[in-house]
Design a protein around this motif. Structure first.
Motif, short mmCIF file in Angstrom:
data_model
loop_
_atom_site.label_atom_id
_atom_site.label_comp_id
_atom_site.label_asym_id
_atom_site.label_seq_id
_atom_site.Cartn_x
_atom_site.Cartn_y
_atom_site.Cartn_z
N GLY A 160 0.95 -1.01 0.09
CA GLY A 160 0.00 0.03 -0.05
C GLY A 160 0.99 1.29 -0.04
O GLY A 160 1.94 1.27 0.29
N ASN A 161 0.37 2.34 -0.35
CA ASN A 161 0.87 3.61 -0.24
C ASN A 161 1.14 4.29 1.14
O ASN A 161 1.90 5.07 1.42
CB ASN A 161 0.19 4.69 -1.08
N VAL A 162 0.33 3.54 2.04
CA VAL A 162 0.43 4.09 3.51
C VAL A 162 0.51 2.71 4.30
O VAL A 162 0.12 1.57 3.83
CB VAL A 162 -0.71 4.90 4.01
N ASN A 163 1.06 2.70 5.58
CA ASN A 163 0.97 1.46 6.28
C ASN A 163 -0.24 0.95 6.89
O ASN A 163 -0.24 -0.39 7.14
CB ASN A 163 2.02 1.64 7.57
N THR A 164 -1.23 1.67 6.54
CA THR A 164 -2.58 1.03 7.24
C THR A 164 -3.40 -0.02 5.90
O THR A 164 -4.09 -0.60 6.24
CB THR A 164 -3.64 2.30 7.62
N VAL A 165 -2.80 0.18 4.88
CA VAL A 165 -3.27 -0.80 3.69
C VAL A 165 -1.86 -1.39 3.12
O VAL A 165 -1.06 -0.97 3.24
CB VAL A 165 -4.26 -0.01 2.58
N GLY A 166 -2.25 -2.28 2.57
CA GLY A 166 -1.37 -3.01 1.67
C GLY A 166 -1.50 -4.48 1.48
O GLY A 166 -1.24 -5.08 0.27
N SER A 167 -1.58 -5.26 2.53
CA SER A 167 -1.70 -6.77 2.19
C SER A 167 -3.10 -7.17 1.67
O SER A 167 -3.82 -6.35 1.52
CB SER A 167 -1.69 -7.34 3.88
N GLU A 168 -2.99 -8.26 1.08
CA GLU A 168 -4.30 -8.75 0.40
C GLU A 168 -5.28 -9.42 1.57
O GLU A 168 -6.32 -9.11 1.67
CB GLU A 168 -3.95 -9.78 -0.67
N HIS A 169 -4.72 -10.51 2.19
CA HIS A 169 -5.26 -10.92 3.35
C HIS A 169 -5.44 -10.03 4.47
O HIS A 169 -4.35 -9.21 4.70
CB HIS A 169 -4.76 -12.29 3.76
N THR A 170 -6.43 -10.03 5.18
CA THR A 170 -6.79 -9.34 6.62
C THR A 170 -6.98 -10.51 7.43
O THR A 170 -7.33 -11.42 7.42
CB THR A 170 -7.49 -8.26 6.65
N VAL A 171 -6.40 -10.06 8.88
CA VAL A 171 -6.78 -11.11 10.14
C VAL A 171 -7.76 -10.16 10.98
O VAL A 171 -7.24 -9.16 11.13
CB VAL A 171 -5.53 -11.30 10.59
N ASP A 172 -8.65 -10.38 11.27
CA ASP A 172 -9.84 -9.74 12.20
C ASP A 172 -9.84 -8.44 11.80
O ASP A 172 -9.86 -7.34 12.56
CB ASP A 172 -9.10 -9.82 13.48
N TYR A 211 -2.29 -5.49 6.58
CA TYR A 211 -0.66 -5.24 7.00
C TYR A 211 -0.41 -4.23 5.98
O TYR A 211 -0.88 -4.37 4.94
CB TYR A 211 0.07 -6.46 6.94
N PRO A 212 0.65 -3.48 6.10
CA PRO A 212 1.64 -2.64 5.09
C PRO A 212 1.77 -3.63 3.76
O PRO A 212 2.16 -2.88 2.55
CB PRO A 212 2.80 -2.44 5.46
N ALA A 213 1.96 -4.79 3.62
CA ALA A 213 2.41 -5.47 2.38
C ALA A 213 2.22 -7.03 2.48
O ALA A 213 1.82 -7.59 3.96
CB ALA A 213 3.99 -5.52 2.19
N GLU A 214 2.40 -7.88 1.52
CA GLU A 214 2.28 -9.47 1.75
C GLU A 214 2.84 -9.76 0.70
O GLU A 214 3.08 -9.36 -0.56
CB GLU A 214 0.79 -9.49 1.63
N VAL A 215 3.75 -10.94 0.90
CA VAL A 215 4.58 -11.73 -0.30
C VAL A 215 3.99 -13.03 -0.63
O VAL A 215 3.37 -13.49 0.54
CB VAL A 215 5.99 -11.69 0.16
N HIS A 216 3.95 -13.50 -1.80
CA HIS A 216 3.14 -14.62 -2.20
C HIS A 216 4.23 -15.45 -3.02
O HIS A 216 4.66 -14.98 -3.84
CB HIS A 216 2.12 -14.32 -2.99
N ILE A 217 4.47 -16.76 -2.45
CA ILE A 217 5.39 -17.66 -3.18
C ILE A 217 4.41 -18.49 -3.57
O ILE A 217 3.46 -19.47 -3.26
CB ILE A 217 6.30 -18.06 -1.90
N VAL A 218 4.62 -18.70 -5.13
CA VAL A 218 3.62 -19.35 -5.86
C VAL A 218 4.13 -20.65 -6.25
O VAL A 218 5.50 -20.75 -6.80
CB VAL A 218 3.19 -18.58 -7.22
N CYS A 219 3.48 -21.66 -5.94
CA CYS A 219 4.16 -23.03 -6.22
C CYS A 219 2.99 -23.93 -7.09
O CYS A 219 1.88 -23.71 -6.81
CB CYS A 219 4.36 -23.80 -4.76
#
Ligand SMILES: [Zn+2]
Length: 323
Positions: free
Chosen positions: A127-139, A143-151
């Motif tokens: 995301g452009n700010v730390n309050t958004v960015g990840s795709e999954h959210t928990v409760d 999160y600011p970012a998320e990494v996906h390792i594709v297998c």
């Protein structure tokens, strides 16, 4: 029948292109809400999958997750040294920064997976700010970012075949949060960022990233559910793993992602990436599991495991014999 088969294969082509790491058409879809090809319109623009009922990402409700002893993963190539012949190529593909695992064997098995899966690329959402960015959210927390390792499932002949099968892909997903210090494990990647400033740029990493140094130390705690690719064509072929412990990077490292341009070199206007994530999708009755090594085994119909049942029988026999 042949025609039907042909159309089916044709539908898979965009996803295959996406995961081939090289040929992504940045003009086909965007992350901008309200835009003609934005996420709120993917279901219309890509109706074959993006409008279906097992889409990703999702908001994970921790209290609703069913605890199951899914078991730990067996990881090959993800330790503290790179596998033989490891080679990584980073690319700015117009949607994200993606790193192709161009050499070396990176394999994921066990952990409730039906087969061994081979990792082919990893990429980031931010995301452009730390309050958004990840795709999954928990409760509800993003999160600011998320990494996906594709297998992909090695029982399939190729990534292309796997992208058409229900359990064809598995993704190791890590939420990324901010800490005070730089995370040195990311240095080979950030060192390459000067070579991937623009859409279409690609560069070999001088040395491969060491996943064992990048991952949180405890990999046994993860959420598991059935879902989809989070980019068009949104194929519902992904066994998702979202680890509960985040990967930590510094604010300066986070800002490196925000410095990348989504336009090509020489375009009239430079535009940095803005919010490269798909909003969460409805769960639609799917179960989210949490790997819990103290819980009943995955797939067990009752809450009595064979071991527990054996102990009960032994106890009853012993009681009878002792009388
Ligand atoms: Zn992704």
């Amino acid at each position: 029948m042949e025609m039907k088969m042909y159309s089916y294969i044709a539908l898979l082509v965009p996803a295959v292109l996406l995961f081939s790491s090289l040929q992504v058409d940045g003009a086909e879809w965007s992350y901008v809400i309200g835009e003609e090809n934005g996420p709120d319109n993917w279901g219309t623009v890509f109706p074959d999958y993006c409008s279906k009922s097992k889409q990703s990402p999702i908001n994970i409700v921790s209290e609703s997750a069913e605890h199951r002893n899914i078991g730990d993963f067996t990881l090959v190539g993800f330790g503290s040294t790179a596998p033989t012949d490891a080679r990584m190529k980073a690319e700015n593909n117009g949607h994200t920064v993606e790193v192709e695992l161009a050499g070396g064997d990176y394999l994921v098995s066990e952990g409730g997976l039906s087969a061994a899966y081979k990792a082919v690329q990893f990429h980031f959402h931010w995301g452009n700010v730390n309050t958004v960015g990840s795709e999954h959210t928990v409760d509800g927390k993003q999160y600011p970012a998320e990494v996906h390792i594709v297998c992909y499932n090695t029982e399939e002949q190729s990534l292309t075949d796997a992208a058409g099968e229900e359990d064809g892909l598995t993704v190791l997903g890590f939420l990324i949060d901010i800490q005070d210090e730089d995370n040195p494990a990311f240095e080979p990647l950030f060192d390459a960022f000067s070579g991937i400033q623009f859409h279409g740029d690609h560069v070999d990493l001088a040395t491969p990233l060491i996943f064992g140094d990048m991952f949180p130390s405890d990999l046994s705690s993860f959420y598991r559910y059935s879902g989809s690719l989070t980019t068009p064509t949104c194929n519902e072929v992904v066994v998702w793993n979202v680890f509960t412990n985040p990967i930590l990077i510094s604010q300066a490292q986070m800002d490196m992602f925000r410095s990348l341009n989504q336009n090509g070199l020489g375009d009239a206007v430079n535009e940095t990436y803005v919010d490269t994530f798909r909003p969460v999708q409805p769960l639609n009755g799917r179960t989210v599991y949490l790997n819990d090594l103290d819980a009943p085994p995955s797939g067990s119909g009752s809450f009595i495991s064979p071991l527990t049942l054996g102990s009960v029988v032994t106890f009853v026999l012993a009681t009878v014999l002792l009388k």
